[in-house]
Design an enzyme around this catalytic site. Structure first.
Site, PDB file in Angstrom:
ATOM      1  N   THR A 194      40.828  38.596  44.199  1.00 40.86           N
ATOM      2  CA  THR A 194      41.653  39.138  43.308  1.00 40.86           C
ATOM      3  C   THR A 194      42.273  40.259  43.992  1.00 40.86           C
ATOM      4  OG1 THR A 194      40.562  38.442  40.953  1.00 40.86           O
ATOM      5  CG2 THR A 194      41.969  40.258  40.971  1.00 40.86           C
ATOM      6  N   THR A 195      43.557  40.533  43.633  1.00 40.11           N
ATOM      7  CA  THR A 195      44.136  41.849  43.852  1.00 40.11           C
ATOM      8  C   THR A 195      44.578  42.494  42.727  1.00 40.11           C
ATOM      9  OG1 THR A 195      44.736  41.087  46.229  1.00 40.11           O
ATOM     10  CG2 THR A 195      46.018  42.740  45.155  1.00 40.11           C
TER      11      THR A 195
END
Length: 462
Positions: free
Chosen positions: A279-280
């Site tokens: 995830t970012t």
């Protein structure tokens, strides 16, 4: 019989936990009572490379449990501000994003929180909200309720040998440690134990990144925690961090990887050209006055632009979220359009992505192996416990040292199904050959440190 709706709900649950969907569910391991976090001490505002910026309206606090390692990053605002959000990827974990999508033209956001710990880390967001009330900044009156929003990244699995998570104590330590004009790039805060490049098997240490730019009276700050499934690329297309396969080039280009799919994902791929839980989470802040529709478009434009610096982006294995905040301190300058502001902000965010990449641990190279005495070999042997899910048994046999994982999971390149020989690297330090660094340090009596340094994991000899 399971309905289609029920099946889709289970898939969504798997996504949000950072796991790819499967038709069958792997049962949870039967663990001993979980290790207590009661005695863990938050470490605040340390690590990474300091970035200073001039913006009194913003305060940033970071805290970590070095035993994890895992952490939290809190961005506080001097007063309530207007917020928008753009959620992408297959596995987001968020708090209060639905409220931002109601498009009320009222400044209500007090803080944005990023946390490790997957869904357990969502506790960090609510902990910051209660901290706002406890310190007296907010109250229980209907028009003075605190509003913290935030998102989590997955930092469990093969990157560490325990399941310590950011809890209320850690989040509130970050909140109270917030300071003006300071952000720490690299392995710090919520970016303390992130990785990039699982998509191609790069599995490289990552972190959080920040960048700041001022154009006339307009201030723009970008903050991101990069835990991406894809790889980080610079503006020339060069991959910034990757443990490549055998015979991969030193100057790896992202086009080589992307144009050779799916072969470039295979372990034996030699022509240049784990787990999928990534995830970012990002935040863009501007001081320009904006209405909700403009702020939403800013979030979408900047979020879309991030696919240049992270490739591939927003896959089913990611939980990408972008927050956009307007502090509404200045009017839009004459001639500055929303797309122009978005273009400038997109470049600032790319800078933040590049600033997230820490120095990579080097693969150990044995030039002349040290001589290890039989006495030392026997002294290193024993059972070492990292956590209630990972232990390693070290044995001595014929003047050589061997290791085998004996808990619920393997320990990096130390497998569960067989012993692996440990190769002397330097005095008291051994290695397991392979694509990724696996170093075992016995130099502290009664302890074993795997991959000593910034991401080291410590076991106690039983």
């Amino acid at each position: 019989m399971m309905t289609m709706k029920s099946h889709l709900s289970l898939m969504a649950l798997a996504f949000a936990l950072g796991a790819m969907p499967a038709l069958s569910q792997t049962p949870a391991p039967k663990l001993n009572p979980p290790d207590s976090q009661a005695d863990l001490k938050p470490v605040v505002n340390t690590g990474g490379e300091v970035m200073n910026f001039d913006w009194p309206m913003l305060k940033v606090g970071m805290a970590e449990y070095s035993e994890g390692p895992t952490g939290v990053t809190v961005i506080r605002f001097g007063r309530k501000v207007l917020g928008a959000v753009d959620v992408r990827g297959g596995g987001p974990g968020t708090v209060n994003t639905e409220y931002l999508d109601l498009f009320y033209n009222v400044p209500e956001v007090d803080s944005v929180v990023f946390s490790g710990g997957s869904w357990y880390g969502l506790e960090s967001v609510t902990a910051v909200n209660t901290a706002l009330k406890d310190e007296g900044t907010r109250s229980g009156h209907w028009d003075n309720i605190g509003l913290a929003v935030g998102s989590i990244i997955y930092d469990f699995g093969d990157r560490r040998l325990n399941e310590i998570y950011p809890d209320k104590k850690l989040a509130q330590a970050a909140f109270h440690a917030a300071e003006t004009g300071v952000f720490r790039n690299g392995s710090a805060g919520a970016g303390r134990n992130t990785r990039t490049g699982y998509y191609f098997g790069c599995n490289s240490p990552s972190g959080q990144g920040g960048a700041f730019k001022q154009v006339g009276d307009i201030k723009i700050a970008a903050f991101t925690v990069v835990n991406a499934f894809g790889v980080v690329a610079d503006r020339d297309g060069k991959v910034q961090a990757c443990y490549g396969g055998e015979n991969w080039p030193k100057d790896l280009m992202v086009k080589d990887l992307m144009q050779n799919l799916p072969d470039s994902q295979k372990p034996g791929w030699t022509v240049p050209g784990g787990p999928k839980r990534n995830t970012t989470v990002s935040l863009i802040v501007v001081n320009q006055k904006m209405d909700p529709a403009e702020l939403k478009r800013l979030a979408v434009q900047v979020h879309t632009s991030m696919a240049r610096g992270i490739q591939p982006y927003a896959t089913m294995g990611d939980g990408d979220v972008m927050y956009a905040i307007s502090t509404a301190e200045v009017d839009a300058p004459e001639g500055m359009t929303n797309p122009q502001l978005g273009g400038i902000a997109s470049e600032v965010m790319w800078d933040a992505i590049l600033n997230s990449v820490p120095e990579q641990p080097s693969l150990p190279v044995v030039t002349s192996a040290p001589q290890v005495t039989e006495k030392a070999i026997k002294a290193y042997a024993g059972d070492y416990r990292f956590s209630n899910i990972v232990s390693v048994k070290v044995t001595a046999d014929g003047g050589k040292l061997y290791a085998q994982a004996t808990g619920e999971r393997k320990a990096y390149n130390v497998p569960k199904d067989a012993k692996v020989e440990l190769i002397p690297y330097k005095d008291g330090v051994f290695m397991v050959p392979g694509r990724y660094p696996t170093v075992l340090d016995f130099t502290t009596k009664g302890k074993l440190v795997m991959n000593p340094g910034q991401w080291g994991q410590t076991a106690i000899k039983k």
